[in-house]
Design an enzyme around this catalytic site. Structure first.
Site, PDB file in Angstrom:
ATOM      1  N   ASP A  12      -7.892 -16.815   5.684  1.00 53.29           N
ATOM      2  CA  ASP A  12      -7.593 -17.048   4.272  1.00 53.29           C
ATOM      3  C   ASP A  12      -7.147 -18.492   4.040  1.00 53.29           C
ATOM      4  OD1 ASP A  12      -8.098 -14.392   3.884  1.00 53.29           O
ATOM      5  OD2 ASP A  12      -6.004 -13.796   3.633  1.00 53.29           O
ATOM      6  N   GLY A  48      -8.719 -11.032   5.944  1.00 58.13           N
ATOM      7  CA  GLY A  48      -9.809 -10.070   6.026  1.00 58.13           C
ATOM      8  C   GLY A  48      -9.238  -8.690   5.802  1.00 58.13           C
ATOM      9  N   PHE A 102     -12.043 -16.642   3.419  1.00 57.53           N
ATOM     10  CA  PHE A 102     -11.639 -16.240   2.071  1.00 57.53           C
ATOM     11  C   PHE A 102     -10.896 -17.417   1.454  1.00 57.53           C
ATOM     12  CE2 PHE A 102      -8.210 -14.249  -0.598  1.00 57.53           C
ATOM     13  CZ  PHE A 102      -9.029 -13.801  -1.620  1.00 57.53           C
ATOM     14  N   PHE A 116     -15.726 -15.945  -1.138  1.00 56.57           N
ATOM     15  CA  PHE A 116     -15.732 -15.412   0.214  1.00 56.57           C
ATOM     16  C   PHE A 116     -17.015 -15.846   0.916  1.00 56.57           C
ATOM     17  CE2 PHE A 116     -16.165 -12.331   3.604  1.00 56.57           C
ATOM     18  CZ  PHE A 116     -14.859 -12.136   4.020  1.00 56.57           C
ATOM     19  N   LEU A 224      -1.834   0.497  -9.254  1.00 49.96           N
ATOM     20  CA  LEU A 224      -1.663   0.030 -10.631  1.00 49.96           C
ATOM     21  C   LEU A 224      -0.735  -1.170 -10.723  1.00 49.96           C
ATOM     22  CD1 LEU A 224      -1.151   3.576 -12.224  1.00 49.96           C
ATOM     23  CD2 LEU A 224      -3.303   2.326 -11.983  1.00 49.96           C
ATOM     24  N   GLY A 228       2.784   1.035 -10.289  1.00 51.20           N
ATOM     25  CA  GLY A 228       2.793   1.987  -9.193  1.00 51.20           C
ATOM     26  C   GLY A 228       1.422   2.444  -8.751  1.00 51.20           C
ATOM     27  N   ASP A 257      -3.893  -4.140   0.731  1.00 52.56           N
ATOM     28  CA  ASP A 257      -4.175  -3.785   2.125  1.00 52.56           C
ATOM     29  C   ASP A 257      -2.930  -3.201   2.782  1.00 52.56           C
ATOM     30  OD1 ASP A 257      -6.669  -4.888   1.653  1.00 52.56           O
ATOM     31  OD2 ASP A 257      -6.108  -6.842   2.472  1.00 52.56           O
TER      32      ASP A 257
END
Length: 327
Positions: A12, A48, A102, A116, A224, A228, A257
Protein backbone atom coordinates in the site's frame (compact mmCIF):
# COMPACT_ATOMS: atom_id res chain seq x y z
CA UNK A 1 -10.74 -24.09 12.55
CA UNK A 2 -8.55 -23.91 9.44
CA UNK A 3 -9.33 -21.04 7.10
CA UNK A 4 -7.79 -20.46 3.68
CA UNK A 5 -7.81 -16.79 2.69
CA UNK A 6 -7.61 -16.27 -1.07
CA UNK A 7 -7.19 -12.85 -2.61
CA UNK A 8 -4.85 -9.93 -3.16
CA UNK A 9 -1.44 -9.48 -1.57
CA UNK A 10 -0.07 -6.01 -2.17
CA UNK A 11 2.00 -3.09 -1.00
CA UNK A 12 0.00 0.00 0.00
CA UNK A 13 1.17 3.50 -0.89
CA UNK A 14 -0.96 5.75 1.30
CA UNK A 15 -1.15 9.54 1.03
CA UNK A 16 -3.22 12.16 2.84
CA UNK A 17 -4.88 15.20 1.26
CA UNK A 18 -5.68 17.86 3.91
CA UNK A 19 -8.72 19.20 2.04
CA UNK A 20 -12.00 17.71 0.79
CA UNK A 21 -12.28 15.93 -2.55
CA UNK A 22 -15.82 17.25 -2.86
CA UNK A 23 -14.53 20.85 -2.93
CA UNK A 24 -12.51 20.08 -6.05
CA UNK A 25 -15.41 18.67 -8.07
CA UNK A 26 -17.29 21.17 -10.23
CA UNK A 27 -20.98 20.41 -10.92
CA UNK A 28 -21.59 19.93 -14.62
CA UNK A 29 -17.92 19.17 -15.29
CA UNK A 30 -17.69 15.65 -13.92
CA UNK A 31 -17.28 14.18 -17.39
CA UNK A 32 -14.04 16.17 -17.81
CA UNK A 33 -12.18 15.52 -14.54
CA UNK A 34 -8.45 16.25 -14.41
CA UNK A 35 -7.28 16.61 -10.84
CA UNK A 36 -3.98 16.55 -9.00
CA UNK A 37 -3.79 16.62 -5.20
CA UNK A 38 -0.80 17.96 -3.26
CA UNK A 39 -0.53 15.50 -0.38
CA UNK A 40 1.15 16.01 2.98
CA UNK A 41 2.47 12.53 3.70
CA UNK A 42 3.38 9.19 2.16
CA UNK A 43 3.31 5.88 4.00
CA UNK A 44 4.39 2.67 2.29
CA UNK A 45 2.73 -0.24 4.05
CA UNK A 46 2.04 -3.93 3.65
CA UNK A 47 -1.45 -4.64 2.39
CA UNK A 48 -3.74 -6.53 0.04
CA UNK A 49 -7.16 -7.71 1.21
CA UNK A 50 -6.23 -11.37 1.70
CA UNK A 51 -2.98 -10.56 3.48
CA UNK A 52 -4.75 -8.03 5.73
CA UNK A 53 -7.42 -10.52 6.75
CA UNK A 54 -4.85 -13.28 7.24
CA UNK A 55 -2.81 -10.92 9.43
CA UNK A 56 -5.82 -10.33 11.67
CA UNK A 57 -6.64 -14.03 11.87
CA UNK A 58 -3.02 -14.82 12.64
CA UNK A 59 -3.03 -12.32 15.47
CA UNK A 60 -6.08 -14.07 16.90
CA UNK A 61 -4.26 -17.41 16.79
CA UNK A 62 -6.03 -19.13 13.86
CA UNK A 63 -2.95 -19.83 11.67
CA UNK A 64 -4.72 -18.98 8.36
CA UNK A 65 -3.46 -20.32 5.04
CA UNK A 66 -2.79 -17.39 2.70
CA UNK A 67 -3.50 -18.15 -0.97
CA UNK A 68 -2.45 -15.60 -3.59
CA UNK A 69 0.18 -14.55 -6.11
CA UNK A 70 3.18 -12.29 -5.51
CA UNK A 71 6.43 -11.20 -7.14
CA UNK A 72 10.03 -11.97 -6.25
CA UNK A 73 9.97 -8.79 -4.11
CA UNK A 74 7.78 -10.61 -1.55
CA UNK A 75 10.57 -12.08 0.60
CA UNK A 76 10.62 -9.46 3.37
CA UNK A 77 6.82 -9.26 3.43
CA UNK A 78 6.63 -13.05 3.74
CA UNK A 79 8.86 -13.04 6.80
CA UNK A 80 6.58 -10.44 8.40
CA UNK A 81 3.46 -12.52 7.76
CA UNK A 82 5.04 -15.68 9.12
CA UNK A 83 6.09 -13.82 12.25
CA UNK A 84 2.44 -12.83 12.69
CA UNK A 85 0.97 -16.31 12.49
CA UNK A 86 0.20 -16.60 8.77
CA UNK A 87 0.94 -19.77 6.78
CA UNK A 88 2.39 -18.62 3.42
CA UNK A 89 2.97 -22.10 2.02
CA UNK A 90 0.29 -21.65 -0.65
CA UNK A 91 1.55 -18.32 -2.02
CA UNK A 92 2.51 -18.44 -5.72
CA UNK A 93 5.65 -16.45 -6.64
CA UNK A 94 5.75 -14.98 -10.16
CA UNK A 95 8.92 -15.13 -12.23
CA UNK A 96 7.95 -12.07 -14.28
CA UNK A 97 5.80 -9.61 -12.30
CA UNK A 98 6.12 -7.58 -9.11
CA UNK A 99 3.75 -7.83 -6.19
CA UNK A 100 0.58 -5.80 -6.68
CA UNK A 101 0.43 -2.13 -5.62
CA UNK A 102 -2.45 -0.27 -3.97
CA UNK A 103 -2.16 3.54 -4.30
CA UNK A 104 -4.64 5.51 -2.20
CA UNK A 105 -5.25 9.14 -1.21
CA UNK A 106 -7.50 9.93 1.76
CA UNK A 107 -9.06 13.36 2.38
CA UNK A 108 -9.84 14.96 5.73
CA UNK A 109 -13.32 13.38 5.80
CA UNK A 110 -11.91 9.87 5.24
CA UNK A 111 -13.07 9.73 1.61
CA UNK A 112 -10.65 7.83 -0.60
CA UNK A 113 -9.51 7.80 -4.22
CA UNK A 114 -7.46 4.75 -5.09
CA UNK A 115 -5.83 2.81 -7.90
CA UNK A 116 -4.67 -0.79 -7.93
CA UNK A 117 -1.87 -2.24 -10.08
CA UNK A 118 -2.51 -5.93 -10.60
CA UNK A 119 1.06 -7.13 -11.13
CA UNK A 120 1.61 -10.73 -10.07
CA UNK A 121 -1.99 -11.00 -8.90
CA UNK A 122 -2.91 -11.78 -12.51
CA UNK A 123 -1.30 -15.19 -12.01
CA UNK A 124 -3.57 -16.10 -9.10
CA UNK A 125 -5.88 -17.77 -11.60
CA UNK A 126 -3.20 -20.46 -11.96
CA UNK A 127 -3.57 -21.53 -8.32
CA UNK A 128 -5.41 -24.84 -7.92
CA UNK A 129 -7.03 -25.43 -4.53
CA UNK A 130 -6.47 -29.16 -4.92
CA UNK A 131 -2.72 -28.52 -4.94
CA UNK A 132 -2.49 -26.62 -1.66
CA UNK A 133 -0.08 -27.80 1.05
CA UNK A 134 -3.15 -28.39 3.21
CA UNK A 135 -5.53 -31.07 1.84
CA UNK A 136 -8.85 -29.63 0.76
CA UNK A 137 -10.59 -31.92 3.23
CA UNK A 138 -8.63 -30.21 6.00
CA UNK A 139 -10.08 -26.79 5.25
CA UNK A 140 -13.13 -25.64 7.19
CA UNK A 141 -13.69 -22.49 5.14
CA UNK A 142 -12.27 -20.73 2.09
CA UNK A 143 -12.65 -16.96 1.93
CA UNK A 144 -12.80 -15.71 -1.66
CA UNK A 145 -11.67 -12.09 -1.35
CA UNK A 146 -10.90 -9.51 -4.09
CA UNK A 147 -8.38 -10.98 -6.49
CA UNK A 148 -7.89 -11.57 -10.18
CA UNK A 149 -11.52 -12.10 -11.31
CA UNK A 150 -10.77 -15.43 -12.98
CA UNK A 151 -9.06 -16.60 -9.79
CA UNK A 152 -12.12 -15.65 -7.74
CA UNK A 153 -14.39 -17.60 -10.05
CA UNK A 154 -12.07 -20.61 -10.16
CA UNK A 155 -11.72 -20.79 -6.40
CA UNK A 156 -15.47 -20.49 -5.89
CA UNK A 157 -16.17 -23.25 -8.42
CA UNK A 158 -13.58 -25.50 -6.80
CA UNK A 159 -15.10 -24.96 -3.37
CA UNK A 160 -18.44 -26.16 -4.71
CA UNK A 161 -16.85 -29.14 -6.46
CA UNK A 162 -14.85 -30.13 -3.36
CA UNK A 163 -17.68 -29.47 -0.92
CA UNK A 164 -15.72 -26.84 1.04
CA UNK A 165 -17.78 -24.08 2.69
CA UNK A 166 -16.83 -20.68 1.30
CA UNK A 167 -17.31 -17.02 2.10
CA UNK A 168 -17.80 -14.42 -0.65
CA UNK A 169 -16.12 -11.03 -0.33
CA UNK A 170 -16.21 -9.50 -3.84
CA UNK A 171 -16.05 -5.90 -2.51
CA UNK A 172 -13.67 -3.79 -4.65
CA UNK A 173 -13.95 -6.14 -7.61
CA UNK A 174 -17.69 -5.62 -7.99
CA UNK A 175 -16.94 -2.78 -10.41
CA UNK A 176 -15.06 -5.20 -12.70
CA UNK A 177 -17.42 -8.17 -12.48
CA UNK A 178 -20.45 -8.84 -14.66
CA UNK A 179 -23.85 -9.74 -13.27
CA UNK A 180 -23.50 -13.47 -14.03
CA UNK A 181 -20.05 -13.49 -12.42
CA UNK A 182 -21.30 -11.83 -9.23
CA UNK A 183 -24.20 -14.26 -9.03
CA UNK A 184 -21.79 -17.18 -9.38
CA UNK A 185 -19.50 -15.84 -6.66
CA UNK A 186 -22.33 -15.23 -4.21
CA UNK A 187 -24.68 -18.17 -4.68
CA UNK A 188 -24.25 -20.72 -1.91
CA UNK A 189 -21.78 -18.73 0.21
CA UNK A 190 -21.88 -19.35 3.94
CA UNK A 191 -21.02 -15.68 4.51
CA UNK A 192 -21.35 -12.72 2.13
CA UNK A 193 -19.42 -9.56 3.04
CA UNK A 194 -20.07 -6.06 1.65
CA UNK A 195 -20.06 -2.48 2.81
CA UNK A 196 -23.15 -0.30 2.35
CA UNK A 197 -22.20 0.97 -1.11
CA UNK A 198 -21.14 -2.47 -2.28
CA UNK A 199 -24.45 -3.91 -1.06
CA UNK A 200 -26.35 -1.59 -3.41
CA UNK A 201 -23.92 -2.32 -6.26
CA UNK A 202 -24.25 -6.06 -5.69
CA UNK A 203 -28.03 -5.85 -5.98
CA UNK A 204 -27.68 -3.79 -9.16
CA UNK A 205 -25.20 -6.25 -10.68
CA UNK A 206 -27.15 -9.39 -9.80
CA UNK A 207 -30.64 -8.02 -10.37
CA UNK A 208 -31.63 -9.72 -7.11
CA UNK A 209 -33.69 -8.14 -4.37
CA UNK A 210 -32.35 -8.05 -0.84
CA UNK A 211 -34.57 -11.01 0.00
CA UNK A 212 -33.27 -12.98 -2.99
CA UNK A 213 -29.66 -12.36 -1.97
CA UNK A 214 -30.39 -13.56 1.56
CA UNK A 215 -32.07 -16.71 0.22
CA UNK A 216 -28.82 -17.66 -1.55
CA UNK A 217 -26.36 -17.21 1.33
CA UNK A 218 -26.07 -18.30 4.93
CA UNK A 219 -25.81 -14.71 6.14
CA UNK A 220 -25.17 -11.33 4.51
CA UNK A 221 -22.91 -9.10 6.59
CA UNK A 222 -22.88 -5.41 5.63
CA UNK A 223 -20.54 -3.01 7.39
CA UNK A 224 -22.06 0.46 7.88
CA UNK A 225 -19.06 2.49 9.03
CA UNK A 226 -19.87 4.53 12.12
CA UNK A 227 -23.35 2.99 12.18
CA UNK A 228 -22.04 -0.49 12.87
CA UNK A 229 -22.91 -3.76 11.13
CA UNK A 230 -26.05 -5.26 9.63
CA UNK A 231 -26.45 -9.06 9.51
CA UNK A 232 -29.29 -10.42 7.40
CA UNK A 233 -30.53 -14.01 7.04
CA UNK A 234 -33.47 -15.50 5.22
CA UNK A 235 -36.46 -15.91 7.51
CA UNK A 236 -34.78 -14.07 10.40
CA UNK A 237 -35.15 -10.48 11.64
CA UNK A 238 -32.18 -8.26 10.73
CA UNK A 239 -29.45 -8.04 13.35
CA UNK A 240 -27.76 -4.68 13.89
CA UNK A 241 -24.62 -4.35 16.00
CA UNK A 242 -23.49 -0.79 16.78
CA UNK A 243 -19.96 0.37 16.06
CA UNK A 244 -17.47 1.18 18.78
CA UNK A 245 -17.61 4.92 19.52
CA UNK A 246 -14.95 7.46 20.42
CA UNK A 247 -12.27 5.93 18.22
CA UNK A 248 -9.46 8.17 16.92
CA UNK A 249 -9.33 8.03 13.13
CA UNK A 250 -5.82 7.63 11.76
CA UNK A 251 -6.42 5.72 8.50
CA UNK A 252 -9.53 3.85 7.24
CA UNK A 253 -7.53 1.57 4.92
CA UNK A 254 -7.98 -2.07 5.91
CA UNK A 255 -10.65 -1.44 8.54
CA UNK A 256 -13.13 -3.71 6.74
CA UNK A 257 -10.46 -6.40 6.47
CA UNK A 258 -9.88 -6.29 10.22
CA UNK A 259 -13.63 -6.61 10.79
CA UNK A 260 -13.72 -9.71 8.60
CA UNK A 261 -10.84 -11.26 10.54
CA UNK A 262 -12.62 -10.74 13.85
CA UNK A 263 -15.94 -11.98 12.52
CA UNK A 264 -14.46 -15.11 10.92
CA UNK A 265 -12.42 -15.92 14.01
CA UNK A 266 -15.45 -15.74 16.29
CA UNK A 267 -17.70 -17.79 14.01
CA UNK A 268 -14.85 -20.28 13.61
CA UNK A 269 -14.86 -20.66 17.38
CA UNK A 270 -18.58 -21.45 17.20
CA UNK A 271 -19.72 -18.17 18.78
CA UNK A 272 -22.92 -16.30 17.93
CA UNK A 273 -23.29 -13.83 15.06
CA UNK A 274 -23.74 -11.02 17.56
CA UNK A 275 -20.49 -11.88 19.33
CA UNK A 276 -18.73 -12.27 15.98
CA UNK A 277 -19.89 -8.87 14.79
CA UNK A 278 -18.82 -7.28 18.07
CA UNK A 279 -15.32 -8.76 17.87
CA UNK A 280 -15.12 -7.64 14.25
CA UNK A 281 -16.08 -4.09 15.20
CA UNK A 282 -13.52 -3.97 18.00
CA UNK A 283 -10.73 -5.31 15.80
CA UNK A 284 -11.74 -2.76 13.15
CA UNK A 285 -11.26 0.08 15.63
CA UNK A 286 -7.68 -1.05 16.26
CA UNK A 287 -6.99 -0.84 12.53
CA UNK A 288 -8.76 2.53 12.25
CA UNK A 289 -6.54 4.04 14.94
CA UNK A 290 -3.30 3.17 13.11
CA UNK A 291 -1.85 4.10 9.72
CA UNK A 292 -1.61 1.04 7.50
CA UNK A 293 -3.56 -2.19 7.40
CA UNK A 294 -1.16 -4.37 9.42
CA UNK A 295 0.23 -2.07 12.08
CA UNK A 296 -2.30 -2.67 14.84
CA UNK A 297 -1.44 -5.05 17.67
CA UNK A 298 -3.81 -7.86 18.67
CA UNK A 299 -3.66 -7.84 22.46
CA UNK A 300 -6.24 -10.29 23.89
CA UNK A 301 -6.60 -8.43 27.19
CA UNK A 302 -7.15 -5.14 25.39
CA UNK A 303 -9.67 -6.72 23.01
CA UNK A 304 -11.70 -8.14 25.89
CA UNK A 305 -11.59 -4.79 27.69
CA UNK A 306 -12.79 -2.96 24.57
CA UNK A 307 -15.61 -5.47 24.03
CA UNK A 308 -16.70 -5.09 27.65
CA UNK A 309 -16.48 -1.30 27.53
CA UNK A 310 -18.38 -1.04 24.24
CA UNK A 311 -21.02 -3.75 24.64
CA UNK A 312 -21.10 -4.65 28.33
CA UNK A 313 -19.21 -7.09 30.55
CA UNK A 314 -21.47 -9.98 29.55
CA UNK A 315 -20.51 -9.46 25.88
CA UNK A 316 -16.87 -10.30 26.66
CA UNK A 317 -17.66 -13.58 28.44
CA UNK A 318 -18.06 -15.79 25.32
CA UNK A 319 -14.74 -14.48 23.98
CA UNK A 320 -12.74 -14.87 27.16
CA UNK A 321 -11.95 -18.55 26.75
CA UNK A 322 -10.77 -18.10 23.14
CA UNK A 323 -8.74 -14.96 23.82
CA UNK A 324 -7.16 -16.29 26.96
CA UNK A 325 -8.92 -14.00 29.41
CA UNK A 326 -10.70 -14.78 32.68
CA UNK A 327 -13.92 -16.76 32.26
Amino acid sequence: MRIAVTGSIATDHLTVFPGRFADQLIPGQLDHVSLSFLVDSLDVRRGGVAANIAFGLGGLGLAPLLVGAVGADFAEYEVWLKENGVDTGAVHVSDERQTARFMCTTDRESNQIASFYTGAMAEAREIDLTGLPVPAAGLDLVLVAPNDPEAMLRHTRQCRELGIPFAADPSQQLARLTGPQVRELVDGARWLFTNEYEAALLRERTGWTREEVCSRVGAWITTLGEHGVLVERAGEPPLTVPAVTGVPVADPTGVGDAFRAGFLAATGWGLSLTTAARLGCVLATLALATVGSQTYVVDPARLLALVAKSYGAEAAEPLAAELGGPS
